[in-house]
Design an enzyme around this catalytic site. Sequence first.
Site, PDB file in Angstrom:
ATOM      1  CB  CYS A  82       2.323  -2.486   5.396  1.00 33.87           C
ATOM      2  SG  CYS A  82       0.904  -3.248   5.966  1.00 33.87           S
ATOM      3  CG  HIS A 106      -0.383   0.328   2.480  1.00 32.07           C
ATOM      4  ND1 HIS A 106      -0.089   1.598   3.013  1.00 32.07           N
ATOM      5  CD2 HIS A 106      -0.012  -0.521   3.400  1.00 32.07           C
ATOM      6  CE1 HIS A 106       0.466   1.378   4.112  1.00 32.07           C
ATOM      7  NE2 HIS A 106       0.645   0.060   4.481  1.00 32.07           N
TER       8      HIS A 106
END
Length: 335
Positions: free
Chosen positions: A139, A126
Amino acid sequence: MTQTNMTRRAVLAAGGATALVAAGRGSFAQTEKPVTDLKPGEWSWYPERALDGPVAVLVSLSDQLAFVYRNGIRIGVSTVSTGRKGYETPTGVFTVLIKEKMHHSRAYNNAAMPDSQFFFGGCALHAGGLPGYPSSHGCVHLPRAFADLVFGVTHNGTPVIVTNDRSGIGSLSHSGLVLSNADLKTVEAMTTHVAGKKLPRDKEGERDDAIAIIVSGADRRLIALRNGSEFINAGIGIEHPRLPLGTHVYLLKGVNPATHVYDWMAIGLGTGDEAAVDVQREIAVTARLVIPPDVYAQIARNLHPGATMMLTDLPAHPETRSATDFVIMRDRTSV
Protein backbone atom coordinates in the site's frame (compact mmCIF):
# COMPACT_ATOMS: atom_id res chain seq x y z
CA MET A 1 3.26 37.66 5.37
CA THR A 2 1.94 37.70 1.81
CA GLN A 3 -1.71 37.84 0.87
CA THR A 4 -1.31 34.40 -0.77
CA ASN A 5 -0.08 32.88 2.47
CA MET A 6 -2.84 34.54 4.46
CA THR A 7 -5.47 33.13 2.11
CA ARG A 8 -3.92 29.69 2.20
CA ARG A 9 -3.77 29.61 5.97
CA ALA A 10 -7.36 30.83 6.25
CA VAL A 11 -8.54 28.02 3.99
CA LEU A 12 -6.48 25.43 5.85
CA ALA A 13 -7.66 26.62 9.24
CA ALA A 14 -11.28 26.44 8.15
CA GLY A 15 -10.80 22.80 7.15
CA GLY A 16 -8.78 21.91 10.22
CA ALA A 17 -5.85 20.97 8.02
CA THR A 18 -3.23 22.59 10.22
CA ALA A 19 -3.80 20.21 13.10
CA LEU A 20 -0.94 17.96 14.11
CA VAL A 21 -1.80 14.29 14.20
CA ALA A 22 0.30 12.06 16.44
CA ALA A 23 1.10 8.75 14.81
CA GLY A 24 3.98 6.32 14.36
CA ARG A 25 7.32 7.83 15.29
CA GLY A 26 6.23 11.47 15.55
CA SER A 27 3.83 14.24 14.61
CA PHE A 28 2.59 14.38 11.02
CA ALA A 29 2.40 18.06 10.16
CA GLN A 30 1.09 20.47 7.55
CA THR A 31 4.00 22.61 6.34
CA GLU A 32 4.86 25.07 3.60
CA LYS A 33 8.36 23.72 3.04
CA PRO A 34 9.65 23.10 -0.50
CA VAL A 35 9.01 19.54 -1.66
CA THR A 36 12.69 18.67 -1.44
CA ASP A 37 12.77 19.64 2.25
CA LEU A 38 9.81 17.57 3.45
CA LYS A 39 10.64 15.23 6.32
CA PRO A 40 8.84 11.89 6.92
CA GLY A 41 5.25 12.63 7.93
CA GLU A 42 5.19 16.18 6.56
CA TRP A 43 2.84 17.37 3.86
CA SER A 44 1.45 20.49 2.16
CA TRP A 45 -2.15 21.19 1.15
CA TYR A 46 -3.34 24.23 -0.83
CA PRO A 47 -6.80 23.47 -2.32
CA GLU A 48 -7.45 27.14 -3.12
CA ARG A 49 -5.11 26.79 -6.11
CA ALA A 50 -7.85 24.85 -7.95
CA LEU A 51 -11.27 24.70 -6.33
CA ASP A 52 -12.81 22.18 -8.73
CA GLY A 53 -12.00 19.79 -11.57
CA PRO A 54 -10.82 16.17 -11.94
CA VAL A 55 -8.19 14.87 -9.53
CA ALA A 56 -5.12 12.72 -10.22
CA VAL A 57 -2.72 11.22 -7.66
CA LEU A 58 0.90 10.62 -8.70
CA VAL A 59 3.20 8.51 -6.52
CA SER A 60 6.99 8.65 -6.99
CA LEU A 61 8.66 5.58 -5.50
CA SER A 62 12.18 6.98 -5.73
CA ASP A 63 11.17 10.21 -3.99
CA GLN A 64 8.71 8.54 -1.56
CA LEU A 65 6.28 11.36 -2.34
CA ALA A 66 2.67 11.60 -3.48
CA PHE A 67 1.43 14.56 -5.54
CA VAL A 68 -2.25 15.50 -5.84
CA TYR A 69 -3.40 17.48 -8.87
CA ARG A 70 -6.83 19.03 -9.45
CA ASN A 71 -7.68 20.42 -12.87
CA GLY A 72 -4.00 20.09 -13.78
CA ILE A 73 -2.78 22.16 -10.82
CA ARG A 74 -0.94 20.71 -7.84
CA ILE A 75 -3.01 21.14 -4.68
CA GLY A 76 -1.06 18.86 -2.36
CA VAL A 77 2.12 16.90 -1.80
CA SER A 78 3.07 14.48 0.95
CA THR A 79 5.75 12.12 2.07
CA VAL A 80 4.69 8.46 1.78
CA SER A 81 5.86 4.97 2.63
CA THR A 82 5.40 2.39 -0.12
CA GLY A 83 5.94 -1.37 -0.28
CA ARG A 84 9.10 -2.83 1.22
CA LYS A 85 11.27 -5.49 -0.41
CA GLY A 86 9.20 -8.50 -1.35
CA TYR A 87 5.99 -6.43 -1.17
CA GLU A 88 6.82 -3.71 -3.69
CA THR A 89 4.05 -1.32 -4.68
CA PRO A 90 3.17 -2.07 -8.33
CA THR A 91 3.98 0.58 -10.90
CA GLY A 92 1.49 1.52 -13.58
CA VAL A 93 -1.63 3.53 -14.28
CA PHE A 94 -4.50 2.54 -11.99
CA THR A 95 -7.95 3.82 -11.11
CA VAL A 96 -9.79 4.17 -7.82
CA LEU A 97 -13.29 2.71 -7.80
CA ILE A 98 -13.44 1.43 -4.20
CA LYS A 99 -13.22 3.85 -1.27
CA GLU A 100 -13.72 2.96 2.39
CA LYS A 101 -13.47 5.52 5.17
CA MET A 102 -12.33 2.81 7.60
CA HIS A 103 -11.21 -0.53 6.19
CA HIS A 104 -9.88 -3.40 8.27
CA SER A 105 -7.41 -5.75 6.61
CA ARG A 106 -8.45 -9.40 6.50
CA ALA A 107 -4.92 -10.34 5.44
CA TYR A 108 -3.13 -8.61 8.32
CA ASN A 109 -4.92 -9.30 11.61
CA ASN A 110 -7.78 -6.88 11.08
CA ALA A 111 -5.35 -3.94 10.94
CA ALA A 112 -7.04 -0.56 10.55
CA MET A 113 -6.61 1.18 7.18
CA PRO A 114 -8.22 4.64 7.52
CA ASP A 115 -9.25 6.49 4.34
CA SER A 116 -8.59 3.53 2.05
CA GLN A 117 -8.72 4.05 -1.71
CA PHE A 118 -8.01 0.75 -3.45
CA PHE A 119 -6.25 0.89 -6.82
CA PHE A 120 -4.87 -2.64 -7.36
CA GLY A 121 -6.08 -5.76 -5.56
CA GLY A 122 -5.37 -5.13 -1.88
CA CYS A 123 -3.12 -2.13 -2.59
CA ALA A 124 -4.57 1.18 -1.47
CA LEU A 125 -3.79 4.75 -0.62
CA HIS A 126 -4.46 5.00 3.13
CA ALA A 127 -3.24 6.48 6.39
CA GLY A 128 -0.34 4.50 7.84
CA GLY A 129 3.16 4.48 9.25
CA LEU A 130 5.78 6.80 7.77
CA PRO A 131 9.26 5.83 8.97
CA GLY A 132 11.00 7.55 6.06
CA TYR A 133 11.53 4.51 3.83
CA PRO A 134 9.41 1.82 2.07
CA SER A 135 7.80 -0.23 4.86
CA SER A 136 4.31 -1.33 3.77
CA HIS A 137 2.95 -4.57 2.33
CA GLY A 138 2.33 -2.83 -1.01
CA CYS A 139 0.00 0.00 0.00
CA VAL A 140 0.89 3.69 -0.18
CA HIS A 141 0.92 5.04 3.38
CA LEU A 142 -0.05 8.70 3.86
CA PRO A 143 -0.12 10.96 6.93
CA ARG A 144 -3.50 10.60 8.66
CA ALA A 145 -4.72 14.17 8.08
CA PHE A 146 -3.46 14.21 4.49
CA ALA A 147 -5.17 10.88 3.73
CA ASP A 148 -8.43 12.37 4.99
CA LEU A 149 -8.05 15.43 2.77
CA VAL A 150 -7.26 13.34 -0.33
CA PHE A 151 -10.21 11.03 0.40
CA GLY A 152 -12.48 14.06 0.32
CA VAL A 153 -11.45 15.34 -3.12
CA THR A 154 -11.12 12.16 -5.21
CA HIS A 155 -13.90 11.08 -7.53
CA ASN A 156 -15.03 7.84 -9.09
CA GLY A 157 -12.36 6.95 -11.65
CA THR A 158 -9.57 9.04 -10.12
CA PRO A 159 -6.29 7.85 -11.68
CA VAL A 160 -3.49 6.73 -9.38
CA ILE A 161 -0.21 6.74 -11.27
CA VAL A 162 2.74 4.98 -9.64
CA THR A 163 6.16 5.44 -11.23
CA ASN A 164 9.75 5.08 -10.12
CA ASP A 165 10.52 8.72 -10.93
CA ARG A 166 8.59 11.95 -10.59
CA SER A 167 6.23 12.67 -13.51
CA GLY A 168 5.64 15.88 -15.44
CA ILE A 169 2.31 17.67 -15.86
CA GLY A 170 1.07 19.85 -18.73
CA SER A 171 -2.13 21.06 -20.37
CA LEU A 172 -3.42 20.38 -23.89
CA SER A 173 -6.34 22.14 -25.58
CA HIS A 174 -7.49 21.00 -29.00
CA SER A 175 -10.63 20.60 -31.06
CA GLY A 176 -10.47 16.82 -31.37
CA LEU A 177 -10.85 13.98 -28.91
CA VAL A 178 -7.41 12.70 -29.80
CA LEU A 179 -6.50 15.70 -31.90
CA SER A 180 -8.15 14.56 -35.13
CA ASN A 181 -8.75 16.89 -38.06
CA ALA A 182 -12.55 16.86 -37.77
CA ASP A 183 -14.48 19.80 -39.19
CA LEU A 184 -16.02 22.35 -36.81
CA LYS A 185 -19.56 20.99 -37.13
CA THR A 186 -18.40 17.51 -36.13
CA VAL A 187 -16.33 18.88 -33.26
CA GLU A 188 -19.30 20.85 -31.89
CA ALA A 189 -21.43 17.71 -31.97
CA MET A 190 -18.76 15.69 -30.16
CA THR A 191 -18.01 18.23 -27.48
CA THR A 192 -21.73 18.71 -26.79
CA HIS A 193 -21.71 15.21 -25.28
CA VAL A 194 -19.22 16.36 -22.63
CA ALA A 195 -20.47 19.90 -22.04
CA GLY A 196 -22.51 20.12 -18.86
CA LYS A 197 -21.40 16.76 -17.50
CA LYS A 198 -19.96 16.66 -14.00
CA LEU A 199 -17.28 14.51 -12.43
CA PRO A 200 -18.42 10.96 -11.58
CA ARG A 201 -19.84 10.71 -8.07
CA ASP A 202 -18.52 8.13 -5.64
CA LYS A 203 -21.07 8.26 -2.83
CA GLU A 204 -22.96 5.10 -1.94
CA GLY A 205 -25.83 4.65 -4.37
CA GLU A 206 -24.64 7.53 -6.57
CA ARG A 207 -21.74 6.04 -8.50
CA ASP A 208 -21.52 7.27 -12.07
CA ASP A 209 -19.69 5.53 -14.88
CA ALA A 210 -15.93 6.04 -15.03
CA ILE A 211 -14.39 5.83 -18.51
CA ALA A 212 -10.82 4.91 -19.46
CA ILE A 213 -9.37 4.53 -22.95
CA ILE A 214 -6.25 2.52 -23.84
CA VAL A 215 -4.49 2.85 -27.18
CA SER A 216 -1.93 0.07 -27.74
CA GLY A 217 0.71 0.63 -30.37
CA ALA A 218 1.75 -3.03 -30.23
CA ASP A 219 -1.80 -4.21 -30.92
CA ARG A 220 -2.88 -1.20 -33.00
CA ARG A 221 -6.10 -1.30 -31.06
CA LEU A 222 -8.22 1.02 -28.97
CA ILE A 223 -9.93 -0.41 -25.89
CA ALA A 224 -12.44 1.55 -23.83
CA LEU A 225 -13.49 0.52 -20.32
CA ARG A 226 -16.55 1.57 -18.38
CA ASN A 227 -16.13 0.87 -14.65
CA GLY A 228 -13.57 -1.75 -15.61
CA SER A 229 -15.72 -3.52 -18.19
CA GLU A 230 -14.69 -3.40 -21.83
CA PHE A 231 -17.26 -1.81 -24.16
CA ILE A 232 -15.07 -0.92 -27.16
CA ASN A 233 -12.32 -3.03 -28.72
CA ALA A 234 -11.46 -1.78 -32.19
CA GLY A 235 -8.57 -1.70 -34.60
CA ILE A 236 -7.01 1.68 -35.36
CA GLY A 237 -4.35 3.07 -37.66
CA ILE A 238 -1.08 4.65 -36.56
CA GLU A 239 0.84 6.96 -38.85
CA HIS A 240 4.58 6.21 -39.04
CA PRO A 241 4.04 2.91 -37.20
CA ARG A 242 7.76 2.13 -36.92
CA LEU A 243 8.19 5.09 -34.59
CA PRO A 244 7.28 4.30 -30.95
CA LEU A 245 4.36 6.10 -29.35
CA GLY A 246 5.94 6.10 -25.91
CA THR A 247 3.79 6.12 -22.78
CA HIS A 248 1.35 8.99 -22.26
CA VAL A 249 -1.59 9.57 -19.94
CA TYR A 250 -4.30 12.21 -20.42
CA LEU A 251 -7.06 13.23 -18.02
CA LEU A 252 -10.04 15.12 -19.49
CA LYS A 253 -10.62 18.36 -17.61
CA GLY A 254 -13.70 19.34 -19.65
CA VAL A 255 -14.77 21.37 -22.67
CA ASN A 256 -14.40 25.10 -23.21
CA PRO A 257 -17.97 26.22 -24.05
CA ALA A 258 -16.78 29.25 -26.02
CA THR A 259 -14.24 27.56 -28.27
CA HIS A 260 -15.59 23.97 -28.29
CA VAL A 261 -12.21 22.44 -27.51
CA TYR A 262 -11.33 19.56 -25.20
CA ASP A 263 -9.05 20.50 -22.32
CA TRP A 264 -6.76 17.64 -21.28
CA MET A 265 -4.22 17.26 -18.49
CA ALA A 266 -1.12 15.57 -19.92
CA ILE A 267 1.01 13.43 -17.60
CA GLY A 268 4.52 12.64 -18.75
CA LEU A 269 5.39 9.45 -16.91
CA GLY A 270 8.76 9.19 -15.21
CA THR A 271 10.18 12.44 -16.60
CA GLY A 272 11.94 13.13 -13.30
CA ASP A 273 10.55 16.66 -13.09
CA GLU A 274 7.03 18.08 -12.82
CA ALA A 275 7.70 20.68 -15.52
CA ALA A 276 9.22 18.23 -18.01
CA VAL A 277 6.23 17.84 -20.34
CA ASP A 278 6.79 18.72 -23.99
CA VAL A 279 3.32 19.84 -25.08
CA GLN A 280 4.20 19.84 -28.78
CA ARG A 281 5.47 16.27 -28.47
CA GLU A 282 2.24 15.25 -26.77
CA ILE A 283 0.20 16.82 -29.56
CA ALA A 284 2.37 15.18 -32.22
CA VAL A 285 1.99 11.66 -30.82
CA THR A 286 -1.80 11.87 -30.49
CA ALA A 287 -2.04 13.28 -34.03
CA ARG A 288 -0.61 10.00 -35.36
CA LEU A 289 -3.70 8.03 -34.31
CA VAL A 290 -6.23 7.20 -37.02
CA ILE A 291 -9.49 6.19 -35.34
CA PRO A 292 -12.52 4.97 -37.31
CA PRO A 293 -15.33 7.58 -37.27
CA ASP A 294 -17.87 5.23 -35.65
CA VAL A 295 -15.43 4.41 -32.83
CA TYR A 296 -14.59 8.07 -32.42
CA ALA A 297 -18.28 8.97 -32.14
CA GLN A 298 -18.99 6.20 -29.61
CA ILE A 299 -16.15 7.39 -27.39
CA ALA A 300 -17.31 11.01 -27.62
CA ARG A 301 -20.82 10.04 -26.50
CA ASN A 302 -19.44 8.39 -23.35
CA LEU A 303 -16.78 10.92 -22.37
CA HIS A 304 -17.02 12.89 -19.14
CA PRO A 305 -14.72 15.15 -17.12
CA GLY A 306 -12.26 12.90 -15.32
CA ALA A 307 -12.11 10.32 -18.15
CA THR A 308 -8.60 8.94 -18.68
CA MET A 309 -6.81 8.09 -21.92
CA MET A 310 -3.52 6.21 -22.14
CA LEU A 311 -1.23 5.66 -25.12
CA THR A 312 1.38 2.92 -24.85
CA ASP A 313 3.65 0.74 -26.96
CA LEU A 314 2.80 -2.25 -24.74
CA PRO A 315 0.25 -4.86 -25.78
CA ALA A 316 -3.02 -4.40 -23.88
CA HIS A 317 -3.60 -7.96 -22.68
CA PRO A 318 -4.52 -9.48 -19.29
CA GLU A 319 -0.92 -9.53 -18.08
CA THR A 320 -0.85 -5.74 -18.13
CA ARG A 321 -4.53 -4.94 -17.69
CA SER A 322 -7.10 -6.10 -15.14
CA ALA A 323 -10.80 -5.31 -15.50
CA THR A 324 -11.49 -6.60 -11.99
CA ASP A 325 -9.37 -3.89 -10.38
CA PHE A 326 -9.93 -1.37 -13.18
CA VAL A 327 -6.23 -1.12 -13.84
CA ILE A 328 -5.70 0.96 -16.94
CA MET A 329 -2.23 -0.47 -17.47
CA ARG A 330 0.28 -2.09 -15.15
CA ASP A 331 3.99 -1.93 -15.83
CA ARG A 332 4.94 -5.55 -16.60
CA THR A 333 8.40 -5.03 -15.12
CA SER A 334 6.76 -4.71 -11.68
CA VAL A 335 4.87 -8.02 -11.90
